[in-house]
Design a protein around this motif. Structure first.
Motif, PDB file in Angstrom:
ATOM      1  N   ILE A 146       0.755  -1.778  -0.788  1.00 61.41           N
ATOM      2  CA  ILE A 146       0.073  -0.182  -0.488  1.00 61.41           C
ATOM      3  C   ILE A 146       0.846   1.250   0.031  1.00 61.41           C
ATOM      4  O   ILE A 146       0.758   2.083  -1.066  1.00 61.41           O
ATOM      5  CB  ILE A 146      -0.749   0.255   1.310  1.00 61.41           C
ATOM      6  CG1 ILE A 146      -2.426  -1.172   0.940  1.00 61.41           C
ATOM      7  CG2 ILE A 146      -1.369   1.500   1.252  1.00 61.41           C
ATOM      8  CD1 ILE A 146      -2.416  -0.778  -0.384  1.00 61.41           C
ATOM      9  N   ILE A 147       1.473   1.366   0.841  1.00 57.49           N
ATOM     10  CA  ILE A 147       2.499   2.841   0.673  1.00 57.49           C
ATOM     11  C   ILE A 147       3.887   2.801   0.175  1.00 57.49           C
ATOM     12  O   ILE A 147       4.002   4.028  -0.677  1.00 57.49           O
ATOM     13  CB  ILE A 147       3.450   3.091   2.428  1.00 57.49           C
ATOM     14  CG1 ILE A 147       4.589   1.761   2.485  1.00 57.49           C
ATOM     15  CG2 ILE A 147       2.360   3.183   3.466  1.00 57.49           C
ATOM     16  CD1 ILE A 147       5.394   1.911   4.243  1.00 57.49           C
ATOM     17  N   SER A 148       3.907   1.580  -0.405  1.00 57.81           N
ATOM     18  CA  SER A 148       4.838   1.545  -1.805  1.00 57.81           C
ATOM     19  C   SER A 148       4.032   2.190  -3.428  1.00 57.81           C
ATOM     20  O   SER A 148       4.546   2.736  -4.162  1.00 57.81           O
ATOM     21  CB  SER A 148       5.723   0.603  -2.032  1.00 57.81           C
ATOM     22  OG  SER A 148       4.482  -0.298  -2.870  1.00 57.81           O
ATOM     23  N   GLN A 149       2.963   2.238  -3.253  1.00 61.12           N
ATOM     24  CA  GLN A 149       1.975   2.854  -4.052  1.00 61.12           C
ATOM     25  C   GLN A 149       2.092   4.626  -4.227  1.00 61.12           C
ATOM     26  O   GLN A 149       1.788   4.564  -5.256  1.00 61.12           O
ATOM     27  CB  GLN A 149       0.855   2.607  -3.989  1.00 61.12           C
ATOM     28  CG  GLN A 149       0.463   1.519  -4.220  1.00 61.12           C
ATOM     29  CD  GLN A 149      -1.054   1.056  -3.993  1.00 61.12           C
ATOM     30  OE1 GLN A 149      -1.617   1.859  -4.389  1.00 61.12           O
ATOM     31  NE2 GLN A 149      -0.847  -0.116  -3.509  1.00 61.12           N
ATOM     32  N   PHE A 150       2.939   4.919  -3.528  1.00 55.55           N
ATOM     33  CA  PHE A 150       2.969   6.240  -3.299  1.00 55.55           C
ATOM     34  C   PHE A 150       4.200   7.032  -3.554  1.00 55.55           C
ATOM     35  O   PHE A 150       5.073   7.516  -3.035  1.00 55.55           O
ATOM     36  CB  PHE A 150       1.760   7.159  -1.931  1.00 55.55           C
ATOM     37  CG  PHE A 150       1.368   6.461  -1.981  1.00 55.55           C
ATOM     38  CD1 PHE A 150       0.082   7.206  -3.264  1.00 55.55           C
ATOM     39  CD2 PHE A 150       1.102   5.528  -1.089  1.00 55.55           C
ATOM     40  CE1 PHE A 150      -1.687   6.730  -2.923  1.00 55.55           C
ATOM     41  CE2 PHE A 150      -0.659   5.344  -0.476  1.00 55.55           C
ATOM     42  CZ  PHE A 150      -1.864   5.325  -2.107  1.00 55.55           C
ATOM     43  N   MET A 151       5.463   6.265  -4.096  1.00 54.86           N
ATOM     44  CA  MET A 151       7.209   6.390  -4.632  1.00 54.86           C
ATOM     45  C   MET A 151       6.798   7.734  -5.439  1.00 54.86           C
ATOM     46  O   MET A 151       8.283   8.665  -5.063  1.00 54.86           O
ATOM     47  CB  MET A 151       7.643   5.360  -4.554  1.00 54.86           C
ATOM     48  CG  MET A 151       7.594   3.888  -3.212  1.00 54.86           C
ATOM     49  SD  MET A 151       8.522   3.982  -2.338  1.00 54.86           S
ATOM     50  CE  MET A 151      10.068   3.479  -3.295  1.00 54.86           C
ATOM     51  N   SER A 152       6.624   7.757  -6.388  1.00 52.65           N
ATOM     52  CA  SER A 152       6.385   8.842  -6.928  1.00 52.65           C
ATOM     53  C   SER A 152       6.341  10.424  -6.440  1.00 52.65           C
ATOM     54  O   SER A 152       6.782  11.270  -6.468  1.00 52.65           O
ATOM     55  CB  SER A 152       5.441   8.682  -8.634  1.00 52.65           C
ATOM     56  OG  SER A 152       4.552   8.920  -8.047  1.00 52.65           O
ATOM     57  N   ASN A 153       5.469  10.443  -6.152  1.00 53.88           N
ATOM     58  CA  ASN A 153       4.923  11.563  -5.415  1.00 53.88           C
ATOM     59  C   ASN A 153       4.058  11.272  -4.134  1.00 53.88           C
ATOM     60  O   ASN A 153       3.211  11.323  -3.442  1.00 53.88           O
ATOM     61  CB  ASN A 153       3.614  12.002  -5.793  1.00 53.88           C
ATOM     62  CG  ASN A 153       3.561  13.544  -5.826  1.00 53.88           C
ATOM     63  OD1 ASN A 153       4.312  14.302  -5.040  1.00 53.88           O
ATOM     64  ND2 ASN A 153       2.297  13.712  -6.865  1.00 53.88           N
ATOM     65  N   PRO A 154       5.341  11.111  -3.108  1.00 48.82           N
ATOM     66  CA  PRO A 154       4.715  10.676  -1.619  1.00 48.82           C
ATOM     67  C   PRO A 154       3.831  12.462  -0.889  1.00 48.82           C
ATOM     68  O   PRO A 154       4.992  13.327  -0.938  1.00 48.82           O
ATOM     69  CB  PRO A 154       5.917   9.962  -0.879  1.00 48.82           C
ATOM     70  CG  PRO A 154       7.084  11.179  -1.540  1.00 48.82           C
ATOM     71  CD  PRO A 154       6.610  11.180  -3.110  1.00 48.82           C
ATOM     72  N   TYR A 155       3.261  12.151   0.138  1.00 49.38           N
ATOM     73  CA  TYR A 155       2.403  13.338   0.839  1.00 49.38           C
ATOM     74  C   TYR A 155       3.043  12.973   2.628  1.00 49.38           C
ATOM     75  O   TYR A 155       3.157  11.906   2.475  1.00 49.38           O
ATOM     76  CB  TYR A 155       1.131  13.475   1.049  1.00 49.38           C
ATOM     77  CG  TYR A 155       0.241  13.980  -0.955  1.00 49.38           C
ATOM     78  CD1 TYR A 155       0.164  15.070  -0.652  1.00 49.38           C
ATOM     79  CD2 TYR A 155       0.820  13.275  -1.652  1.00 49.38           C
ATOM     80  CE1 TYR A 155      -0.538  15.819  -1.754  1.00 49.38           C
ATOM     81  CE2 TYR A 155       0.116  13.539  -3.512  1.00 49.38           C
ATOM     82  CZ  TYR A 155      -0.261  15.386  -2.863  1.00 49.38           C
ATOM     83  OH  TYR A 155      -0.318  15.869  -3.982  1.00 49.38           O
ATOM     84  N   ILE A 156       2.888  13.708   3.312  1.00 43.47           N
ATOM     85  CA  ILE A 156       3.205  13.452   5.128  1.00 43.47           C
ATOM     86  C   ILE A 156       2.644  12.744   5.399  1.00 43.47           C
ATOM     87  O   ILE A 156       2.894  11.961   6.294  1.00 43.47           O
ATOM     88  CB  ILE A 156       2.771  14.953   5.236  1.00 43.47           C
ATOM     89  CG1 ILE A 156       3.496  16.070   5.229  1.00 43.47           C
ATOM     90  CG2 ILE A 156       2.468  14.628   6.963  1.00 43.47           C
ATOM     91  CD1 ILE A 156       3.444  17.161   5.319  1.00 43.47           C
ATOM     92  N   ILE A 157       1.104  12.454   4.627  1.00 41.12           N
ATOM     93  CA  ILE A 157       0.409  11.058   5.554  1.00 41.12           C
ATOM     94  C   ILE A 157       1.159  10.018   4.819  1.00 41.12           C
ATOM     95  O   ILE A 157       0.957   8.691   6.139  1.00 41.12           O
ATOM     96  CB  ILE A 157      -1.304  11.417   4.865  1.00 41.12           C
ATOM     97  CG1 ILE A 157      -1.864  10.125   5.950  1.00 41.12           C
ATOM     98  CG2 ILE A 157      -1.861  11.033   3.846  1.00 41.12           C
ATOM     99  CD1 ILE A 157      -3.746  10.585   5.861  1.00 41.12           C
ATOM    100  N   HIS A 158       1.409   9.546   4.000  1.00 40.83           N
ATOM    101  CA  HIS A 158       2.011   8.991   3.119  1.00 40.83           C
ATOM    102  C   HIS A 158       3.201   8.405   4.228  1.00 40.83           C
ATOM    103  O   HIS A 158       3.827   7.072   4.377  1.00 40.83           O
ATOM    104  CB  HIS A 158       2.428   8.008   1.916  1.00 40.83           C
ATOM    105  CG  HIS A 158       1.706   8.581   1.203  1.00 40.83           C
ATOM    106  ND1 HIS A 158       1.394   9.109   0.105  1.00 40.83           N
ATOM    107  CD2 HIS A 158       0.168   7.832   0.540  1.00 40.83           C
ATOM    108  CE1 HIS A 158       0.124   9.903  -0.783  1.00 40.83           C
ATOM    109  NE2 HIS A 158      -0.552   8.758  -0.193  1.00 40.83           N
TER     110      HIS A 158
END
Length: 139
Positions: free
Chosen positions: A108-120
């Protein structure tokens, strides 16, 4: 040492440290013999990851991800420098070898590698606090 074939040719009575091929910057996994068979652990790797992430003194958590949090691509404030997040998640992916119970959360958390936000980033830290509480676990 050829680990694939080493276990086929006799009884292993000592600790074996496997090293990745040249050029791969991962520390060795630890394999040791226990009474029921082989025990594979990445305690040193996980401890180093916790130290690099700066959560050595943080509290542990009994759950992987909060079930009420829905992570999306546009949640809140983007991280100014996503490098730490990317390194942290990449290390967690490697850690799933001996911690298969974190595989879904890491997915789940690796889906946001390109554009992570603070919640990630906060979710990744939550996974690390879970790992901290389960350091003695292995396969």
């Amino acid at each position: 040492m050829d680990i694939k074939n080493a276990f086929l040719n006799g009884t292993l009575s000592e600790e074996v440290y496997m090293q990745p091929p040249p050029g791969v910057p991962s520390p060795p996994n630890k394999v040791s013999l226990c009474s029921d068979g082989y025990y594979l652990s990445q305690v040193k790797y996980a401890s180093d990851l916790l130290a690099r992430s700066g959560i050595i003194d943080s509290a542990t958590t009994p759950t992987l991800l909060d079930s009420n949090v829905r992570l999306t691509y546009f949640n809140g404030v983007p991280l100014q420098d996503p490098t730490l997040y990317r390194k942290m998640v990449s290390s967690l992916v490697f850690l799933t070898v001996t911690y298969p119970n974190i595989a879904y959360a890491v997915h789940i958390i690796s889906q946001f590698m390109s554009n992570p936000y603070i919640i990630h980033f906060t979710a990744a830290l939550h996974v690390l606090r879970y790992v901290k509480g389960t350091l003695g676990h292995g396969l």
